[in-house]
Design a protein around this motif. Structure first.
Motif, PDB file in Angstrom:
ATOM      1  N   VAL A  93       0.816  -1.206   0.000  1.00  0.00           N
ATOM      2  CA  VAL A  93       0.000   0.000   0.000  1.00  0.00           C
ATOM      3  C   VAL A  93       0.861   1.272   0.000  1.00  0.00           C
ATOM      4  CG1 VAL A  93      -1.735   1.278   1.325  1.00  0.00           C
ATOM      5  CG2 VAL A  93      -1.852  -1.222   1.214  1.00  0.00           C
ATOM      6  N   ASP A  94       0.681   2.107  -0.994  1.00  0.00           N
ATOM      7  CA  ASP A  94       1.133   3.503  -0.998  1.00  0.00           C
ATOM      8  C   ASP A  94       2.606   3.691  -0.606  1.00  0.00           C
ATOM      9  OD1 ASP A  94      -1.521   3.817  -1.599  1.00  0.00           O
ATOM     10  OD2 ASP A  94      -2.019   5.109   0.090  1.00  0.00           O
ATOM     11  N   VAL A  95       3.477   2.885  -1.183  1.00  0.00           N
ATOM     12  CA  VAL A  95       4.915   3.030  -0.908  1.00  0.00           C
ATOM     13  C   VAL A  95       5.451   4.104  -1.864  1.00  0.00           C
ATOM     14  CG1 VAL A  95       7.104   1.843  -0.607  1.00  0.00           C
ATOM     15  CG2 VAL A  95       4.959   0.599  -0.255  1.00  0.00           C
ATOM     16  N   HIS A 112      10.301   7.028   9.247  1.00  0.00           N
ATOM     17  CA  HIS A 112      10.886   5.751   8.814  1.00  0.00           C
ATOM     18  C   HIS A 112      10.045   5.049   7.736  1.00  0.00           C
ATOM     19  CE1 HIS A 112      13.545   6.179  12.269  1.00  0.00           C
ATOM     20  NE2 HIS A 112      12.469   6.412  12.992  1.00  0.00           N
ATOM     21  N   GLY A 113       9.253   5.817   7.005  1.00  0.00           N
ATOM     22  CA  GLY A 113       8.387   5.216   5.992  1.00  0.00           C
ATOM     23  C   GLY A 113       9.155   4.388   4.976  1.00  0.00           C
ATOM     24  N   ASP A 114      10.381   4.838   4.670  1.00  0.00           N
ATOM     25  CA  ASP A 114      11.170   4.112   3.662  1.00  0.00           C
ATOM     26  C   ASP A 114      11.616   2.731   4.157  1.00  0.00           C
ATOM     27  OD1 ASP A 114      12.720   5.493   5.548  1.00  0.00           O
ATOM     28  OD2 ASP A 114      14.405   5.750   4.180  1.00  0.00           O
ATOM     29  N   GLU A 115      11.489   2.494   5.476  1.00  0.00           N
ATOM     30  CA  GLU A 115      11.903   1.184   6.003  1.00  0.00           C
ATOM     31  C   GLU A 115      10.953   0.055   5.616  1.00  0.00           C
ATOM     32  OE1 GLU A 115      12.470   1.641  10.192  1.00  0.00           O
ATOM     33  OE2 GLU A 115      14.144   3.046   9.931  1.00  0.00           O
ATOM     34  N   VAL A 116       9.830   0.367   5.000  1.00  0.00           N
ATOM     35  CA  VAL A 116       8.938  -0.725   4.546  1.00  0.00           C
ATOM     36  C   VAL A 116       9.414  -1.308   3.219  1.00  0.00           C
ATOM     37  CG1 VAL A 116       6.945   0.310   5.715  1.00  0.00           C
ATOM     38  CG2 VAL A 116       7.249   0.678   3.242  1.00  0.00           C
ATOM     39  N   VAL A 117      10.295  -0.596   2.541  1.00  0.00           N
ATOM     40  CA  VAL A 117      10.662  -1.021   1.182  1.00  0.00           C
ATOM     41  C   VAL A 117      11.377  -2.365   1.187  1.00  0.00           C
ATOM     42  CG1 VAL A 117      12.065  -0.434  -0.838  1.00  0.00           C
ATOM     43  CG2 VAL A 117      10.714   1.349   0.298  1.00  0.00           C
ATOM     44  N   ALA A 118      12.412  -2.494   2.028  1.00  0.00           N
ATOM     45  CA  ALA A 118      13.192  -3.742   2.023  1.00  0.00           C
ATOM     46  C   ALA A 118      12.335  -4.952   2.402  1.00  0.00           C
ATOM     47  CB  ALA A 118      14.407  -3.602   2.928  1.00  0.00           C
ATOM     48  N   PRO A 119      11.557  -4.883   3.497  1.00  0.00           N
ATOM     49  CA  PRO A 119      10.726  -6.059   3.804  1.00  0.00           C
ATOM     50  C   PRO A 119       9.701  -6.366   2.722  1.00  0.00           C
ATOM     51  CG  PRO A 119      10.359  -4.292   5.417  1.00  0.00           C
ATOM     52  CD  PRO A 119      11.539  -3.898   4.593  1.00  0.00           C
ATOM     53  N   LEU A 120       9.129  -5.344   2.130  1.00  0.00           N
ATOM     54  CA  LEU A 120       8.127  -5.616   1.082  1.00  0.00           C
ATOM     55  C   LEU A 120       8.781  -6.262  -0.136  1.00  0.00           C
ATOM     56  CD1 LEU A 120       5.810  -2.490   1.398  1.00  0.00           C
ATOM     57  CD2 LEU A 120       5.176  -4.880   1.805  1.00  0.00           C
ATOM     58  N   LEU A 131       6.159   5.686  -6.944  1.00  0.00           N
ATOM     59  CA  LEU A 131       6.537   4.636  -6.006  1.00  0.00           C
ATOM     60  C   LEU A 131       7.990   4.869  -5.588  1.00  0.00           C
ATOM     61  CD1 LEU A 131       4.884   1.710  -7.960  1.00  0.00           C
ATOM     62  CD2 LEU A 131       4.065   2.705  -5.814  1.00  0.00           C
ATOM     63  N   HIS A 132       8.331   4.469  -4.362  1.00  0.00           N
ATOM     64  CA  HIS A 132       9.703   4.628  -3.893  1.00  0.00           C
ATOM     65  C   HIS A 132      10.655   3.968  -4.896  1.00  0.00           C
ATOM     66  CE1 HIS A 132      13.309   4.185  -1.486  1.00  0.00           C
ATOM     67  NE2 HIS A 132      12.796   5.067  -0.633  1.00  0.00           N
ATOM     68  N   PRO A 133      11.751   4.653  -5.238  1.00  0.00           N
ATOM     69  CA  PRO A 133      12.607   4.131  -6.302  1.00  0.00           C
ATOM     70  C   PRO A 133      13.222   2.765  -5.990  1.00  0.00           C
ATOM     71  CG  PRO A 133      13.621   6.054  -5.247  1.00  0.00           C
ATOM     72  CD  PRO A 133      12.208   5.964  -4.748  1.00  0.00           C
TER      73      PRO A 133
END
Ligand code: VGL
Ligand code: ZN
Length: 212
Positions: free
Chosen positions: A16-18, A32-40, A100-102
């Motif tokens: 959702v909404d990364v 720390h929103g960018d910290e969801v990128v690696a786990p996702l 989306l986050h790069p």
């Protein structure tokens, strides 16, 4: 529902909404929103089916404080479909912040669902606009594809992830939120209330380790 165990063929991951605007440096940053990128990215490797969502507002969207003279971000107003928090301008269609986050790297995602496009109503849920009635079409997509269980991660925990999870449950899907693949705007009371509402809705809270 019991712990989900291994991912099955008819499970789907909803990321959702990364998006840049919800990450540090963006217009409506989540700590720390960018910290969801690696786990996702890692979780997505375990799912055959992945859907991404994007908050995708037209300029001057009614959820922006700047669209309401005299109002400031994070004030609440009452609209015909209930109360609305006013946000800083964010995720405006076609802007860098809406991308989306790069580092999000999920090339096998089948669908990118955009929401919040209607100028006069916000859409936290990936399933319905905030009137909780006007559908985005996602339920039809999931049903037609035969998906039974929906796993969610992303941004933000208290808004788009939570609302999407509640709607998925209401629509009859088995729902798990992968907590450590989400980040909230704010820890504290609002988050505690959000978690209570999850328990009431029989939504599972799991951690990445249950899947990875
Ligand atoms: C969101 C606030 C406004 C979210 C979207 O993705 O959680 N929050 N628009
Ligand atoms: Zn928004």
């Amino acid at each position: 529902m019991a712990q989900p165990g291994l991912v099955r063929a008819n499970d789907v991951l909803l990321a959702v909404d990364v998006q840049n605007d919800f990450c540090p440096g963006g217009r409506l940053p989540v700590p720390h929103g960018d910290e969801v990128v690696a786990p996702l990215n890692r979780l997505a490797g375990r799912f055959e089916h992945v859907i991404l969502t994007q908050d995708w507002h037209p300029p001057r969207h009614s959820s922006f404080a700047s669209s309401h003279p005299g109002r400031r971000p994070f004030e609440t107003i009452v609209t015909s479909h209930g109360s609305q928090t006013l946000w800083p301008d964010h995720c405006v269609q076609g802007t860098q912040g809406a991308r989306l986050h790069p580092d999000l790297d999920i090339p096998h995602a089948a669908l990118i669902l955009r929401k919040g496009l209607r100028p006069h109503i916000d859409s936290y849920s990936a399933f319905f606009e905030n009137d909780r009635e006007t559908p985005t079409g996602l339920a039809g997509y999931l049903r037609e594809r035969g998906f039974g269980r929906v796993f969610l991660g992303g941004l933000t925990f208290e808004y788009c992830v939570l609302y999407s999870a509640q709607d998925a449950k209401r629509l009859g899907f088995a729902v798990s939120i992968i907590e450590d693949a989400c980040r909230p705007f704010a820890a504290g009371n609002a988050l505690r209330a959000a978690c209570r509402s999850l328990a009431e809705h029989e939504i599972n809270i799991i951690q990445c380790a249950a899947i990875l």
